[in-house]
Design a protein around this motif. Sequence first.
Motif, PDB file in Angstrom:
ATOM      1  N   UNK A  46       1.005  44.711  63.051  1.00 45.64           N
ATOM      2  CA  UNK A  46       1.869  45.544  63.903  1.00 45.64           C
ATOM      3  C   UNK A  46       1.307  45.577  65.321  1.00 45.64           C
ATOM      4  N   UNK A  47       1.393  44.436  65.980  1.00 54.04           N
ATOM      5  CA  UNK A  47       0.796  44.304  67.313  1.00 54.04           C
ATOM      6  C   UNK A  47       1.386  45.283  68.318  1.00 54.04           C
ATOM      7  N   UNK A  48       2.637  45.699  68.117  1.00 52.38           N
ATOM      8  CA  UNK A  48       3.298  46.574  69.104  1.00 52.38           C
ATOM      9  C   UNK A  48       2.539  47.868  69.340  1.00 52.38           C
ATOM     10  N   UNK A  49       1.738  48.279  68.347  1.00 54.95           N
ATOM     11  CA  UNK A  49       1.043  49.562  68.469  1.00 54.95           C
ATOM     12  C   UNK A  49      -0.248  49.463  69.270  1.00 54.95           C
ATOM     13  N   UNK A  50      -0.705  48.243  69.543  1.00 53.36           N
ATOM     14  CA  UNK A  50      -2.054  48.094  70.086  1.00 53.36           C
ATOM     15  C   UNK A  50      -2.057  47.549  71.507  1.00 53.36           C
ATOM     16  N   UNK A  81      -7.610  50.936  72.433  1.00 55.83           N
ATOM     17  CA  UNK A  81      -7.190  50.206  71.238  1.00 55.83           C
ATOM     18  C   UNK A  81      -5.710  50.423  70.932  1.00 55.83           C
ATOM     19  N   UNK A  82      -5.253  51.682  71.012  1.00 55.12           N
ATOM     20  CA  UNK A  82      -3.896  52.051  70.597  1.00 55.12           C
ATOM     21  C   UNK A  82      -3.101  52.568  71.789  1.00 55.12           C
ATOM     22  N   UNK A  83      -1.860  52.131  71.912  1.00 57.00           N
ATOM     23  CA  UNK A  83      -0.963  52.680  72.932  1.00 57.00           C
ATOM     24  C   UNK A  83      -0.800  54.179  72.701  1.00 57.00           C
ATOM     25  N   UNK A  84      -0.850  54.949  73.768  1.00 54.44           N
ATOM     26  CA  UNK A  84      -0.774  56.401  73.676  1.00 54.44           C
ATOM     27  C   UNK A  84       0.648  56.893  73.926  1.00 54.44           C
ATOM     28  N   UNK A  85       1.084  57.883  73.137  1.00 58.06           N
ATOM     29  CA  UNK A  85       2.376  58.527  73.355  1.00 58.06           C
ATOM     30  C   UNK A  85       3.565  57.618  73.214  1.00 58.06           C
ATOM     31  N   UNK A  86       3.444  56.588  72.446  1.00 58.69           N
ATOM     32  CA  UNK A  86       4.533  55.605  72.313  1.00 58.69           C
ATOM     33  C   UNK A  86       5.323  55.839  71.038  1.00 58.69           C
ATOM     34  N   UNK A  87       6.626  55.855  71.155  1.00 53.18           N
ATOM     35  CA  UNK A  87       7.512  55.887  70.000  1.00 53.18           C
ATOM     36  C   UNK A  87       8.326  54.611  70.008  1.00 53.18           C
TER      37      UNK A  87
END
Length: 206
Positions: free
Chosen positions: A201-205, A161-167
């Motif tokens: 906030x699509x960038x997070x998913x 569901x969520x991108x991991x370790x992303x800043x």
Amino acid sequence: AMELRSQLLGGSFDQPHALNKASWLDLLHDFGKAYHHGIWREDSVQINDDMLNIFASCLILERYAPELLVVNMQDSDIGHSNFTSYCNNMHKADYALGKLWSAIQENDRLRDDTVLIVLPEFGRNAGHNSVIDAYGRYAVDHTGDDVSKQSFCLIAGPPHIVHQGQTAQMDGEVIDVLPTIAHLLGFEDKIQPLNLPGKVLYEAFV
């Protein structure tokens, strides 16, 4: 808020999944029992109200696994007058959120199906105000300068569901949280006709 709720629920204010009185009393009993015996007693941490809120949230998640749980953490709002207490309460908020995330990860019903979103209402001014605490530290306000309009948003969840370790430097705002939650829970189409501000906030998913 009442108008929004009316439109989302089609005018029905029934709450079929609301806790009845007996369930609330049962939950309060468990909370009181845990508080009496010591909350997170394996750690030598002085409990504040935010930590109590998170502890109660862990009990609610464990027992009811709700679709949505909103928790308000208010103790850090002392930053206007006491910077040392502000920092201490921020540390405790961080500690409590770690406990909340651990509770989610240890629950088979929640681990692979829960997204945690954490964010403050706003940032803090670049400069301090004139209030000095007992340790000689100046307090800080949020009166609308550029820095006070900047904040962080932590989004954590399972890797499907969520991108991991992303800043990421997102062009996001606090008002984006509602449509993001609507997207996650599958009622995004119901709020679109309301023309509410904010975006997902699509960038997070994934």
